[in-house]
Design a protein around this motif. Structure first.
Motif, mmCIF file in Angstrom:
data_model
loop_
_atom_site.group_PDB
_atom_site.id
_atom_site.type_symbol
_atom_site.label_atom_id
_atom_site.label_comp_id
_atom_site.label_asym_id
_atom_site.label_seq_id
_atom_site.Cartn_x
_atom_site.Cartn_y
_atom_site.Cartn_z
ATOM 1 N N LEU A 129 12.417 2.147 -1.535
ATOM 2 C CA LEU A 129 11.327 3.125 -1.656
ATOM 3 C C LEU A 129 11.786 4.448 -2.257
ATOM 4 C CD1 LEU A 129 9.260 2.671 1.644
ATOM 5 C CD2 LEU A 129 8.421 2.458 -0.701
ATOM 6 N N THR A 217 1.879 7.607 -2.407
ATOM 7 C CA THR A 217 1.294 6.611 -1.508
ATOM 8 C C THR A 217 0.559 5.512 -2.279
ATOM 9 O OG1 THR A 217 -0.584 8.145 -1.213
ATOM 10 C CG2 THR A 217 1.065 8.066 0.526
ATOM 11 N N CYS A 220 3.273 3.723 -5.076
ATOM 12 C CA CYS A 220 4.419 3.128 -4.381
ATOM 13 C C CYS A 220 3.994 2.072 -3.374
ATOM 14 C CB CYS A 220 5.238 4.214 -3.684
ATOM 15 S SG CYS A 220 5.981 5.385 -4.829
ATOM 16 N N SER A 221 2.890 2.308 -2.652
ATOM 17 C CA SER A 221 2.438 1.305 -1.683
ATOM 18 C C SER A 221 1.964 0.048 -2.408
ATOM 19 C CB SER A 221 1.328 1.863 -0.788
ATOM 20 O OG SER A 221 0.188 2.228 -1.545
ATOM 21 N N TYR A 222 1.297 0.217 -3.537
ATOM 22 C CA TYR A 222 0.873 -0.944 -4.333
ATOM 23 C C TYR A 222 2.091 -1.738 -4.803
ATOM 24 C CZ TYR A 222 -1.149 -3.670 -8.169
ATOM 25 O OH TYR A 222 -1.533 -4.703 -9.001
ATOM 26 N N GLN A 224 5.158 -1.679 -3.542
ATOM 27 C CA GLN A 224 5.912 -2.224 -2.422
ATOM 28 C C GLN A 224 5.209 -3.421 -1.781
ATOM 29 O OE1 GLN A 224 8.878 -1.002 -1.766
ATOM 30 N NE2 GLN A 224 9.392 -2.234 0.021
ATOM 31 N N ILE A 225 3.895 -3.313 -1.610
ATOM 32 C CA ILE A 225 3.128 -4.409 -1.000
ATOM 33 C C ILE A 225 3.178 -5.647 -1.887
ATOM 34 C CG2 ILE A 225 0.799 -5.175 -0.353
ATOM 35 C CD1 ILE A 225 0.282 -2.243 0.529
ATOM 36 N N ALA A 249 -3.475 0.070 -0.768
ATOM 37 C CA ALA A 249 -3.034 1.297 -1.436
ATOM 38 C C ALA A 249 -4.149 2.334 -1.458
ATOM 39 C CB ALA A 249 -2.578 0.985 -2.862
ATOM 40 N N PHE A 252 -4.431 3.935 2.103
ATOM 41 C CA PHE A 252 -3.298 4.806 2.413
ATOM 42 C C PHE A 252 -3.387 6.142 1.666
ATOM 43 C CE2 PHE A 252 -0.646 0.754 3.191
ATOM 44 C CZ PHE A 252 -1.086 0.704 4.512
ATOM 45 N N CYS A 253 -3.700 6.088 0.379
ATOM 46 C CA CYS A 253 -3.730 7.331 -0.401
ATOM 47 C C CYS A 253 -4.936 8.194 -0.047
ATOM 48 C CB CYS A 253 -3.679 7.048 -1.903
ATOM 49 S SG CYS A 253 -5.113 6.225 -2.599
#
Length: 328
Positions: A129, A217, A220-222, A224-225, A249, A252-253
């Motif tokens: 991350l 968020t 990066c979350s997209y 990472q997921i 994503a 979260f954002c």
């Protein structure tokens, strides 16, 4: 007369391959920028009604949770008093903003990932991350700062004016805001150029912070997921995976960016200099409206940003496929 034999320079095959690969990679970065800008512009055009309702909610200073500030109340009231077309307010400025802001923050994300990975000699792993957040933060900082004038004009065009909007169009809004800042600067004995720029860059601190928080968020979350689901064999590359990753994503954002978004919108629409800066705005919202004041418009923020995120990544991944670029 003796002829001098010509010297033939042969470029090693490895160097030729390296040059071709570098040119190919550069063209891919350009296509990624174009794809990011197109996908975000399309999503913003679709979500503009929810965006303008969110802005109206965030500019209200009434008691948090009051019925009159519910997103459906604001939307219905706008359609009734200003006409249905009012829900399309500021769309031209929104398109310009997305071209600059999202084209850079999303379109250069992988460029900075690759650059930072190479610069660290692999110490920053592609799976970690740290690399993703750092790359997203750098891209978002540049995009947010450059797009601030368009973002400010969008907010001003979407705000409520009892006597009708003072702006005829986006160009007129830019000129009016610039001239207003220039006149105030001249009256204070300063340069009109600096005054105009300061007026267009009002709230740039909050804009940049929001851009970093949102991108760190959302992107990066997209990323990472997607990576986690594929690695565990839960899902394969394709539309279903893109939809699931972008749905999470989007939520979260929305949670992380809404407080900063409230401050940004208040500062950008602050024509009377009610707030001395971002921190003063935070203090006043906390004192006058409480903690939930930072989550005004959250329902519409989630509806807009969640939908925007899903549409953006679905369109972006499709454009990449059409351009012959591997999935994000």
């Amino acid at each position: 007369m003796t002829s001098v034999p010509a010297t033939l320079t042969v470029t090693p095959l490895e160097e030729k391959v390296s040059v071709v690969e570098e040119k190919t990679q550069d063209s891919q970065y350009a296509l990624k920028f174009a794809g990011a800008a197109i996908s975000n512009m399309a999503s913003s055009a679709f979500c503009n009604p929810t965006d303008i309702v969110k802005v109206r909610q965030q500019l209200r200073t009434q008691t948090p949770g009051a019925r009159g500030n519910a997103f459906w109340s604001v939307g219905v009231d706008m359609a009734r008093t200003e006409g249905v077309l009012s829900l399309g307010g500021g769309i031209s400025a929104s398109m310009l903003r997305e071209l600059v802001y999202s084209g850079i923050r999303m379109g250069t994300y992988e460029y900075f990932k690759d650059t930072l990975h190479d610069a660290s000699n692999g110490a920053l792993t592609r799976e970690g991350l740290t690399l993703k957040i750092t790359a997203a933060s750098i891209a978002a900082t540049i995009g947010s700062a450059l797009a601030n004038p368009a973002d400010l004009v969008k907010v001003r065009m979407q705000a409520y004016y009892p006597n009708g909007s003072p702006y005829r169009n986006m160009r007129h809004a830019f000129a009016s805001i610039w001239q207003d800042g220039a006149h105030k600067a001249v009256a204070a004995g300063a340069s009109p150029m600096s005054g105009g720029l300061q007026a267009l860059y009002r709230g740039v601190e909050a804009t940049t912070i929001r851009g970093i928080v949102l991108s760190a968020t959302q992107i990066c979350s997209y990323d990472q997921i997607k990576q986690s689901l594929k690695k565990r064999g839960v899902m394969q590359e394709g539309v279903p995976l893109h939809f699931v990753a972008s749905t999470f994503a989007g939520f979260f954002c929305s949670v992380t960016s809404n407080p900063v978004d409230v401050v940004k919108v208040r500062l950008m629409n602050d024509k009377t200099q009610q707030y001395k800066g971002a921190f003063d705005c935070v203090r006043q919202v906390m004192v006058n409206e409480g903690l939930f004041g930072f989550y005004k418009g959250f329902g519409m923020c989630w509806a807009r940003l969640g939908t925007h995120t899903i549409l953006t990544f679905l369109i972006y991944e499709r454009i990449r496929y059409l351009f012959g670029i591997e999935a994000m």
